[in-house]
Write a protein that holds these residues in place. Structure first.
Motif, PDB file in Angstrom:
ATOM      1  N   PRO A 158       0.777  -1.006   0.137  1.00 51.02           N
ATOM      2  CA  PRO A 158       0.461   0.056   0.260  1.00 51.02           C
ATOM      3  C   PRO A 158       0.753   1.299   0.134  1.00 51.02           C
ATOM      4  CG  PRO A 158       0.317  -0.916   2.870  1.00 51.02           C
ATOM      5  CD  PRO A 158       1.042  -1.953   1.249  1.00 51.02           C
ATOM      6  N   LYS A 159      -0.233   2.218  -0.238  1.00 52.30           N
ATOM      7  CA  LYS A 159       1.227   3.667  -0.302  1.00 52.30           C
ATOM      8  C   LYS A 159       0.724   4.464   0.711  1.00 52.30           C
ATOM      9  CE  LYS A 159       2.753   4.665  -4.695  1.00 52.30           C
ATOM     10  NZ  LYS A 159       3.146   3.146  -5.232  1.00 52.30           N
ATOM     11  N   ILE A 160      -0.223   3.817   1.927  1.00 52.98           N
ATOM     12  CA  ILE A 160      -0.557   4.578   2.876  1.00 52.98           C
ATOM     13  C   ILE A 160      -1.199   3.042   3.467  1.00 52.98           C
ATOM     14  CG2 ILE A 160      -2.779   5.918   3.932  1.00 52.98           C
ATOM     15  CD1 ILE A 160      -2.647   7.590   1.860  1.00 52.98           C
ATOM     16  N   LEU A 161       0.227   3.168   5.155  1.00 54.81           N
ATOM     17  CA  LEU A 161      -0.520   2.248   6.189  1.00 54.81           C
ATOM     18  C   LEU A 161      -0.976   2.457   7.697  1.00 54.81           C
ATOM     19  CD1 LEU A 161       0.208  -1.102   6.719  1.00 54.81           C
ATOM     20  CD2 LEU A 161       1.863  -0.136   7.534  1.00 54.81           C
ATOM     21  N   VAL A 162      -2.619   2.640   8.256  1.00 51.33           N
ATOM     22  CA  VAL A 162      -3.087   3.187   8.550  1.00 51.33           C
ATOM     23  C   VAL A 162      -2.844   2.092   9.812  1.00 51.33           C
ATOM     24  CG1 VAL A 162      -5.023   4.255   9.719  1.00 51.33           C
ATOM     25  CG2 VAL A 162      -4.219   4.154   7.330  1.00 51.33           C
ATOM     26  N   LEU A 163      -2.421   2.130  10.742  1.00 49.19           N
ATOM     27  CA  LEU A 163      -2.259   1.452  11.876  1.00 49.19           C
ATOM     28  C   LEU A 163      -3.027   1.478  12.798  1.00 49.19           C
ATOM     29  CD1 LEU A 163       1.787   0.756  12.481  1.00 49.19           C
ATOM     30  CD2 LEU A 163      -0.390  -0.531  10.547  1.00 49.19           C
ATOM     31  N   LEU A 164      -4.433   0.823  12.870  1.00 55.37           N
ATOM     32  CA  LEU A 164      -4.728   1.189  14.519  1.00 55.37           C
ATOM     33  C   LEU A 164      -5.400   0.689  16.088  1.00 55.37           C
ATOM     34  CD1 LEU A 164      -7.980   0.091  12.000  1.00 55.37           C
ATOM     35  CD2 LEU A 164      -7.900   2.559  12.403  1.00 55.37           C
ATOM     36  N   GLY A 165      -4.937   1.196  16.416  1.00 54.83           N
ATOM     37  CA  GLY A 165      -4.399   1.096  17.322  1.00 54.83           C
ATOM     38  C   GLY A 165      -2.734   1.269  18.267  1.00 54.83           C
ATOM     39  N   SER A 166      -2.892   0.944  19.867  1.00 52.31           N
ATOM     40  CA  SER A 166      -1.289   0.396  20.274  1.00 52.31           C
ATOM     41  C   SER A 166      -0.863  -1.041  19.665  1.00 52.31           C
ATOM     42  CB  SER A 166      -1.135   0.998  21.207  1.00 52.31           C
ATOM     43  OG  SER A 166      -2.247   0.719  22.510  1.00 52.31           O
ATOM     44  N   THR A 167      -1.624  -1.980  19.397  1.00 49.75           N
ATOM     45  CA  THR A 167      -1.452  -2.797  19.376  1.00 49.75           C
ATOM     46  C   THR A 167      -0.598  -2.664  17.574  1.00 49.75           C
ATOM     47  OG1 THR A 167      -2.278  -4.253  21.272  1.00 49.75           O
ATOM     48  CG2 THR A 167      -1.513  -6.035  19.727  1.00 49.75           C
ATOM     49  N   ALA A 168      -1.177  -2.578  16.829  1.00 49.95           N
ATOM     50  CA  ALA A 168      -0.656  -3.083  15.373  1.00 49.95           C
ATOM     51  C   ALA A 168       0.110  -1.521  15.784  1.00 49.95           C
ATOM     52  CB  ALA A 168      -1.890  -2.034  14.620  1.00 49.95           C
ATOM     53  N   MET A 169       0.758  -0.809  16.787  1.00 52.09           N
ATOM     54  CA  MET A 169       1.545   0.338  16.885  1.00 52.09           C
ATOM     55  C   MET A 169       2.220  -0.674  16.883  1.00 52.09           C
ATOM     56  SD  MET A 169       1.890   3.634  18.582  1.00 52.09           S
ATOM     57  CE  MET A 169       2.509   2.994  19.736  1.00 52.09           C
ATOM     58  N   ASN A 170       2.842  -1.320  18.667  1.00 52.92           N
ATOM     59  CA  ASN A 170       4.098  -1.393  19.219  1.00 52.92           C
ATOM     60  C   ASN A 170       4.503  -2.624  18.385  1.00 52.92           C
ATOM     61  OD1 ASN A 170       2.434  -0.905  22.045  1.00 52.92           O
ATOM     62  ND2 ASN A 170       4.101   0.396  21.304  1.00 52.92           N
ATOM     63  N   ALA A 171       3.190  -3.654  17.686  1.00 52.49           N
ATOM     64  CA  ALA A 171       3.998  -4.527  16.793  1.00 52.49           C
ATOM     65  C   ALA A 171       4.878  -3.700  15.405  1.00 52.49           C
ATOM     66  CB  ALA A 171       2.999  -5.067  16.307  1.00 52.49           C
ATOM     67  N   LEU A 172       4.495  -3.285  14.766  1.00 54.18           N
ATOM     68  CA  LEU A 172       4.899  -2.523  13.179  1.00 54.18           C
ATOM     69  C   LEU A 172       6.573  -1.440  13.745  1.00 54.18           C
ATOM     70  CD1 LEU A 172       1.690  -3.675  11.884  1.00 54.18           C
ATOM     71  CD2 LEU A 172       3.698  -4.281  11.579  1.00 54.18           C
TER      72      LEU A 172
END
Ligand code: URA
Length: 229
Positions: A158-172
Motif C-alpha cells: 500500500p501507499k498508505i498504511l493505517v495502524l489502528l491502535g497501540s497493538t498494531a503500532m507497537n508490533a510494527l
C-alpha cells in the motif's frame, strides 16, 4: 571410546549434518520466527493465497484451537490504503472477516467520513485468530504472527498504511513508542520491498470507550484523505 561408540558418533554427526550442519558447531539459538517460507513471486492473488495457506498450516498456536475461523482480510487487495487492527473478536471469528462487529461499524463510519468504504481499502489484523475472551494478544503471539502481517503488507504494497491502535503500532513500529505521541504523523517505513507512508490513529474500540478522542481521530482521517498518493 570403543568402536561401537565411535560408529554411533559418526552416524550422529552425519545425521546432524543432514538436517542442519550448524546444529553441532553453532551455539546460537535457532530463530523460528524469522523463517521466510517463500519468496514473493507470481500474482498478488497467488501470493495472498500462499500466505493464507501458510497461516492455516501453522501448528504451534493455541489461538487456533479456540477459534472458529481464520480472519485473513477484507476489502480490495489493489487498494493504495491498507488498515491494520489488533485481532479478531467474536463477530469476526464467526464470520471470518475483520471488523464486522461494533468496532467495525465505527470503522465503517470513520471511512465514510473521508469518502472511503471497505471496498476501497484493504483491512487485516496483526493476529489472524481470535484470542479467547477477546483478551489482548500476548507478546509471544504477536511475535509468532509478525512475519505473516509483514509479508501481507509487502504483498499488498500500500501507499498508505493505517495502524489502528497501540497493538498494531507497537508490533510494527516498536515497543518504545506511545500512541498519544505517535498518532497523526506520517512515518516513512519499509516492509521488505514495500516503502509506505504509515499513519497511526486510535482503534475504534478505544474510541467507543473514550469518545472525547474522536476529535483527534478526525484530524488523522483528514490527513489520510488529503495525502497525495
Ligand atoms: N478489533 C480488531 O482489532 N480487529 C478486528 O477485526 C475487530 C476488532
Amino acid at each position: 571410546m570403543n568402536k561401537k561408540n565411535i560408529i554411533n558418533s559418526i552416524k550422529l554427526i552425519k545425521f546432524y549434518k543432514f538436517i542442519n550442519y550448524n546444529l553441532i558447531y553453532n551455539n546460537k539459538a535457532i530463530n523460528r520466527y524469522k523463517k521466510d517460507n517463500y519468496k514473493i513471486s507470481g500474482t498478488k492473488a497467488e501470493n495472498l493465497d500462499k500466505l493464507k495457506k501458510s497461516i492455516l498450516s501453522l501448528n504451534n498456536c493455541d489461538l487456533k484451537k479456540h477459534a472458529k475461523n481464520i480472519v485473513f482480510s477484507d476489502g480490495n487487495p489493489n487498494s493504495k490504503i491498507m488498515l491494520i487492527g489488533e485481532a479478531p473478536g467474536a463477530n469476526e471469528d464467526e464470520e471470518g472477516l475483520p471488523f464486522v462487529g461494533r468496532a467495525g461499524a465505527l470503522l465503517d463510519k470513520m471511512l465514510t467520513a473521508i469518502d472511503l468504504d471497505r471496498k476501497k481499502v484493504y483491512i487485516s489484523n496483526i493476529i489472524n485468530y481470535r484470542p479467547p475472551d477477546n483478551r489482548r494478544p500476548t507478546d509471544e503471539e504477536i511475535k509468532r504472527y509478525l512475519p505473516f502481517i509483514t509479508k501481507h503488507i509487502e504483498i499488498i504494497s500500500p501507499k498508505i498504511l493505517v495502524l489502528l491502535g497501540s497493538t498494531a503500532m507497537n508490533a510494527l513500529i516498536g515497543n518504545e513508542v506511545v500512541i498519544s505521541k505517535m498518532r497523526g504523523k506520517w512515518i516513512e517505513k519499509r516492509f521488505g520491498n514495500c516503502k509506505t507512508s504509515v499513519i497511526i490513529t486510535f482503534h475504534p474500540a478505544f474510541l467507543m470507550r473514550q469518545p472525547a478522542q474522536k476529535k483527534m481521530t478526525w484530524i488523522d482521517l483528514k490527513m489520510i484523505r488529503d495525502k497525495k498518493i
